[in-house]
Design a protein around this motif. Structure first.
Motif, PDB file in Angstrom:
ATOM      1  N   LEU A   1      -3.480 -11.400  -6.396  1.00 42.42           N
ATOM      2  CA  LEU A   1      -1.983 -11.817  -5.979  1.00 42.42           C
ATOM      3  C   LEU A   1      -1.443 -10.889  -5.160  1.00 42.42           C
ATOM      4  O   LEU A   1      -0.250 -11.320  -4.357  1.00 42.42           O
ATOM      5  CB  LEU A   1      -1.239 -12.126  -7.226  1.00 42.42           C
ATOM      6  N   THR A   2      -1.837  -9.625  -5.034  1.00 40.35           N
ATOM      7  CA  THR A   2      -0.923  -8.691  -4.284  1.00 40.35           C
ATOM      8  C   THR A   2      -2.281  -7.701  -3.236  1.00 40.35           C
ATOM      9  O   THR A   2      -1.755  -7.038  -2.445  1.00 40.35           O
ATOM     10  CB  THR A   2      -0.708  -7.307  -5.198  1.00 40.35           C
ATOM     11  N   SER A   3      -3.348  -8.216  -3.359  1.00 41.61           N
ATOM     12  CA  SER A   3      -4.417  -7.473  -2.444  1.00 41.61           C
ATOM     13  C   SER A   3      -4.523  -6.143  -2.509  1.00 41.61           C
ATOM     14  O   SER A   3      -5.020  -5.435  -1.663  1.00 41.61           O
ATOM     15  CB  SER A   3      -4.090  -8.010  -1.249  1.00 41.61           C
ATOM     16  N   GLU A   4      -4.377  -5.638  -3.744  1.00 46.96           N
ATOM     17  CA  GLU A   4      -4.466  -4.176  -4.202  1.00 46.96           C
ATOM     18  C   GLU A   4      -5.926  -3.930  -4.852  1.00 46.96           C
ATOM     19  O   GLU A   4      -6.225  -4.705  -5.710  1.00 46.96           O
ATOM     20  CB  GLU A   4      -3.228  -3.562  -5.050  1.00 46.96           C
ATOM     21  N   ALA A   5      -6.520  -2.872  -4.214  1.00 44.65           N
ATOM     22  CA  ALA A   5      -7.736  -2.645  -4.723  1.00 44.65           C
ATOM     23  C   ALA A   5      -7.470  -1.856  -5.906  1.00 44.65           C
ATOM     24  O   ALA A   5      -7.218  -0.502  -5.696  1.00 44.65           O
ATOM     25  CB  ALA A   5      -8.952  -1.987  -3.839  1.00 44.65           C
ATOM     26  N   GLN A   6      -7.989  -2.135  -7.085  1.00 47.19           N
ATOM     27  CA  GLN A   6      -7.752  -1.290  -8.421  1.00 47.19           C
ATOM     28  C   GLN A   6      -9.130  -0.737  -9.129  1.00 47.19           C
ATOM     29  O   GLN A   6     -10.050  -1.250  -8.961  1.00 47.19           O
ATOM     30  CB  GLN A   6      -7.352  -2.138  -9.413  1.00 47.19           C
ATOM     31  N   VAL A   7      -8.924   0.846  -8.974  1.00 48.50           N
ATOM     32  CA  VAL A   7     -10.068   1.552  -9.654  1.00 48.50           C
ATOM     33  C   VAL A   7      -9.995   1.953 -11.066  1.00 48.50           C
ATOM     34  O   VAL A   7      -8.887   2.418 -11.366  1.00 48.50           O
ATOM     35  CB  VAL A   7     -10.455   2.547  -8.572  1.00 48.50           C
TER      36      VAL A   7
ATOM     37  N   PHE B   1     -20.151  -2.625  12.247  1.00 50.08           N
ATOM     38  CA  PHE B   1     -19.928  -3.864  11.396  1.00 50.08           C
ATOM     39  C   PHE B   1     -18.201  -4.117  11.447  1.00 50.08           C
ATOM     40  O   PHE B   1     -17.619  -3.780  10.686  1.00 50.08           O
ATOM     41  CB  PHE B   1     -20.221  -3.684  10.021  1.00 50.08           C
ATOM     42  N   PRO B   2     -17.936  -4.842  12.706  1.00 52.44           N
ATOM     43  CA  PRO B   2     -16.638  -5.052  12.885  1.00 52.44           C
ATOM     44  C   PRO B   2     -15.707  -5.713  11.798  1.00 52.44           C
ATOM     45  O   PRO B   2     -14.724  -5.945  11.476  1.00 52.44           O
ATOM     46  CB  PRO B   2     -16.276  -5.579  14.235  1.00 52.44           C
ATOM     47  N   GLU B   3     -16.712  -6.554  11.059  1.00 51.13           N
ATOM     48  CA  GLU B   3     -16.220  -7.710   9.989  1.00 51.13           C
ATOM     49  C   GLU B   3     -15.630  -6.584   8.733  1.00 51.13           C
ATOM     50  O   GLU B   3     -14.834  -6.974   8.038  1.00 51.13           O
ATOM     51  CB  GLU B   3     -17.246  -8.409   9.313  1.00 51.13           C
ATOM     52  N   LEU B   4     -16.140  -5.093   8.610  1.00 49.21           N
ATOM     53  CA  LEU B   4     -15.657  -4.440   7.745  1.00 49.21           C
ATOM     54  C   LEU B   4     -14.510  -3.203   8.209  1.00 49.21           C
ATOM     55  O   LEU B   4     -14.323  -2.546   7.392  1.00 49.21           O
ATOM     56  CB  LEU B   4     -16.734  -3.454   7.392  1.00 49.21           C
ATOM     57  N   THR B   5     -13.913  -3.521   9.219  1.00 46.44           N
ATOM     58  CA  THR B   5     -12.637  -2.784   9.813  1.00 46.44           C
ATOM     59  C   THR B   5     -11.436  -3.028   8.663  1.00 46.44           C
ATOM     60  O   THR B   5     -11.184  -3.874   8.229  1.00 46.44           O
ATOM     61  CB  THR B   5     -12.343  -3.451  11.145  1.00 46.44           C
ATOM     62  N   TYR B   6     -11.089  -1.869   8.534  1.00 44.35           N
ATOM     63  CA  TYR B   6     -10.120  -1.663   7.281  1.00 44.35           C
ATOM     64  C   TYR B   6      -9.090  -0.809   7.670  1.00 44.35           C
ATOM     65  O   TYR B   6      -8.943   0.121   7.764  1.00 44.35           O
ATOM     66  CB  TYR B   6     -10.932  -0.902   5.787  1.00 44.35           C
ATOM     67  N   THR B   7      -7.953  -1.659   7.849  1.00 43.91           N
ATOM     68  CA  THR B   7      -6.579  -1.000   8.113  1.00 43.91           C
ATOM     69  C   THR B   7      -5.599  -1.548   7.025  1.00 43.91           C
ATOM     70  O   THR B   7      -5.742  -2.375   6.241  1.00 43.91           O
ATOM     71  CB  THR B   7      -6.061  -1.589   9.454  1.00 43.91           C
ATOM     72  N   GLY B   8      -4.555  -0.251   6.864  1.00 45.95           N
ATOM     73  CA  GLY B   8      -3.749  -0.553   5.779  1.00 45.95           C
ATOM     74  C   GLY B   8      -4.113  -0.494   4.308  1.00 45.95           C
ATOM     75  O   GLY B   8      -4.378  -1.321   3.700  1.00 45.95           O
ATOM     76  N   ARG B   9      -4.284   0.651   4.170  1.00 46.21           N
ATOM     77  CA  ARG B   9      -5.005   1.140   2.816  1.00 46.21           C
ATOM     78  C   ARG B   9      -4.021   0.774   1.798  1.00 46.21           C
ATOM     79  O   ARG B   9      -2.847   0.984   1.549  1.00 46.21           O
ATOM     80  CB  ARG B   9      -5.164   2.618   2.978  1.00 46.21           C
ATOM     81  N   SER B  10      -4.815   0.228   0.638  1.00 44.35           N
ATOM     82  CA  SER B  10      -4.105  -0.294  -0.670  1.00 44.35           C
ATOM     83  C   SER B  10      -5.188  -0.143  -1.706  1.00 44.35           C
ATOM     84  O   SER B  10      -5.511  -1.024  -2.250  1.00 44.35           O
ATOM     85  CB  SER B  10      -3.546  -1.543  -0.685  1.00 44.35           C
ATOM     86  N   LEU B  11      -5.494   1.145  -1.910  1.00 46.65           N
ATOM     87  CA  LEU B  11      -6.576   1.497  -2.905  1.00 46.65           C
ATOM     88  C   LEU B  11      -6.088   2.222  -3.970  1.00 46.65           C
ATOM     89  O   LEU B  11      -5.492   3.405  -3.596  1.00 46.65           O
ATOM     90  CB  LEU B  11      -7.827   2.121  -2.008  1.00 46.65           C
TER      91      LEU B  11
ATOM     92  N   LYS C   1      -9.936  12.645  -7.901  1.00 44.35           N
ATOM     93  CA  LYS C   1      -9.991  11.136  -7.930  1.00 44.35           C
ATOM     94  C   LYS C   1      -9.167  10.832  -6.720  1.00 44.35           C
ATOM     95  O   LYS C   1      -9.627   9.699  -5.992  1.00 44.35           O
ATOM     96  CB  LYS C   1      -9.552  10.589  -8.876  1.00 44.35           C
ATOM     97  N   ALA C   2      -8.129  11.474  -6.323  1.00 43.31           N
ATOM     98  CA  ALA C   2      -7.382  11.018  -5.190  1.00 43.31           C
ATOM     99  C   ALA C   2      -8.080  11.365  -3.739  1.00 43.31           C
ATOM    100  O   ALA C   2      -7.985  10.607  -3.152  1.00 43.31           O
ATOM    101  CB  ALA C   2      -6.011  11.749  -5.410  1.00 43.31           C
TER     102      ALA C   2
ATOM    103  N   GLY D   1       0.789  -1.276  -0.105  1.00 40.91           N
ATOM    104  CA  GLY D   1       0.066   0.000  -0.099  1.00 40.91           C
ATOM    105  C   GLY D   1       0.927   1.257   0.062  1.00 40.91           C
ATOM    106  O   GLY D   1       0.556   2.154  -0.131  1.00 40.91           O
ATOM    107  N   ILE D   2       2.025   1.291   0.433  1.00 41.75           N
ATOM    108  CA  ILE D   2       2.858   2.625   0.350  1.00 41.75           C
ATOM    109  C   ILE D   2       3.503   2.862  -0.963  1.00 41.75           C
ATOM    110  O   ILE D   2       3.821   3.881  -1.001  1.00 41.75           O
ATOM    111  CB  ILE D   2       4.212   2.066   1.349  1.00 41.75           C
ATOM    112  N   LEU D   3       3.458   1.744  -1.786  1.00 44.64           N
ATOM    113  CA  LEU D   3       3.837   2.255  -3.336  1.00 44.64           C
ATOM    114  C   LEU D   3       2.804   3.016  -3.917  1.00 44.64           C
ATOM    115  O   LEU D   3       1.635   2.574  -3.693  1.00 44.64           O
ATOM    116  CB  LEU D   3       4.087   0.867  -4.069  1.00 44.64           C
ATOM    117  N   PRO D   4       3.231   4.138  -4.670  1.00 45.46           N
ATOM    118  CA  PRO D   4       2.535   5.053  -5.308  1.00 45.46           C
ATOM    119  C   PRO D   4       1.901   4.579  -6.584  1.00 45.46           C
ATOM    120  O   PRO D   4       1.043   5.110  -7.321  1.00 45.46           O
ATOM    121  CB  PRO D   4       3.390   6.189  -5.526  1.00 45.46           C
ATOM    122  N   PHE D   5       2.243   3.281  -6.998  1.00 42.37           N
ATOM    123  CA  PHE D   5       1.627   2.728  -8.140  1.00 42.37           C
ATOM    124  C   PHE D   5       1.205   1.413  -7.886  1.00 42.37           C
ATOM    125  O   PHE D   5       1.731   0.829  -6.758  1.00 42.37           O
ATOM    126  CB  PHE D   5       2.685   2.586  -9.254  1.00 42.37           C
TER     127      PHE D   5
END
Length: 349
Positions: free
Chosen positions: A203-209, A172-182, A154-155, A43-47
């Motif tokens: 393969l990388t768990s990155e959310a792509q928009v 909804f604790p099931e939807l707790t989101y930490t470690g952003r990778s969007l 968009k950012a 998630g720390i990568l800008p790309f």
């Protein structure tokens, strides 16, 4: 390694029938740790590292094919073993890093929500969503004939998306989101012509928009992809989560996107059951909301191409193979979750 591919397929077919086991040991067990590690590290990568990985996989695949053509596919024992060994590794990584979530318990059981509803309940919810959509539309633009324009870059939309998950995690604790990778997909332009708003890289768990789509659609798309990141693999479940996060969002623009997104699902199901009533209810919508709907329709019409149905059919088949029998058409289940969610909320007060 190649012999492990059919063994993996058999093992997963057998395991897929035990939803409780997958829910406990994978989806609520090891997957949250795997996902968080991937999100915090990439998630720390800008790309999008996943898009780079896909690009390399395509390049190596093309090189491999060129090599096979040059040698006229000689020594088949060698290259067939090599091919199946590579597929075995990818298949293993896909399921270990994310794919087992396709076989977890249905979302209505995870969130303790019913999944049955009547046409009468559908009509009541549709009327409620129309009322809420009209109300927030007027609050934003002060004119029922003007469409809503999202005032964020968009950012910024990505930042506000994460705030929505922070806002809802108490209930909804099931939807707790930490470690952003969007992230913005590097393939946004081709994704548009393929007909996709976004995707999760398993393969990388990155959310792509796909950031070439209209800003009006990005809040629900980003929320949808984060839902996938949290382990809710099925498209209809991620769509419900997108509704849940956005309609409860503290930001009015996100709530507008959420209510109108949920409303489209209800209207689609109502038109399927009672077209005359659906046409009657849609006339009660503010004209400005219809303009937002129309601009989305126009956007996709402008980007239609002869290959889009092929991509859609391929992905639809992929979903059906991975325990989503209705494929891309899953309106009814989303509506069932929405109907029963609203009933639970109303009964709580």
């Amino acid at each position: 390694m190649a012999i492990l591919l059919p063994l993996q397929i058999i093992f997963i077919r057998l395991l897929a029938g035990n939803e409780w086991l997958i829910e406990s040991w994978y989806s609520r067990g090891i997957y949250p740790y795997i996902s968080r590690i991937m999100r915090w590290s990439l998630g720390i990568l800008p790309f999008s590292f996943g898009d780079v990985l896909y690009t390399l996989l395509v390049i190596f695949s093309i090189r491999w094919l060129i090599k096979r053509f040059k040698t006229r596919f000689k020594k088949p024992k060698e290259w067939i073993v090599e091919m199946f060994a590579s597929l075995s590794i990818v298949y293993f990584c896909f399921h270990l890093f994310w794919g087992f979530n396709y076989y977890r318990l249905p979302l209505h059981q995870s969130l303790d929500i019913d999944n049955e509803y009547s046409t009468e309940e559908l009509v009541l919810l549709t009327e409620k969503l129309i009322e809420e959509s009209n109300k927030i539309h007027r609050e934003i633009v002060q004119n029922d004939s003007v469409k809503v324009d999202i005032p964020y870059s968009k950012a910024e939309i990505f930042d506000v998306t994460v705030e929505g998950y922070d806002h809802i995690e108490t209930n909804f604790p099931e939807l707790t989101y930490t470690g952003r990778s969007l992230k913005r997909s590097l393939f946004s332009w081709p994704l548009t012509y393929m007909g996709f708003n976004g995707y999760l890289n398993p393969l990388t768990s990155e959310a792509q928009v796909n950031t070439t789509i209209l800003p009006f659609k990005i809040p629900t798309t980003a929320s949808h992809e984060v839902g996938h990141q949290l382990g809710f693999a099925k498209e209809n479940e991620a769509n419900f989560i997108a509704c849940l996060v956005t309609i409860n969002h503290p930001d009015p623009y996100f709530r507008y996107c959420g209510f109108t997104f949920a409303l489209r699902y209800c209207l689609a199901e109502l038109f399927r059951r009672d077209r005359e009533l659906g046409e009657k209810l849609i006339k009660t919508l503010n004209p400005g909301i219809l303009k937002n709907y129309q601009e989305v329709e126009d956007f996709w019409l402008q980007h239609q191409n002869p290959f889009e149905p092929m991509f859609q059919a391929f992905y639809n088949r992929f979903l059906m193979v991975n325990n989503q029998q209705e494929g891309l058409r899953s309106y009814s289940y989303v509506v069932a979750l929405l109907v029963n969610y609203y009933e639970d909320v109303e009964n709580a007060f």
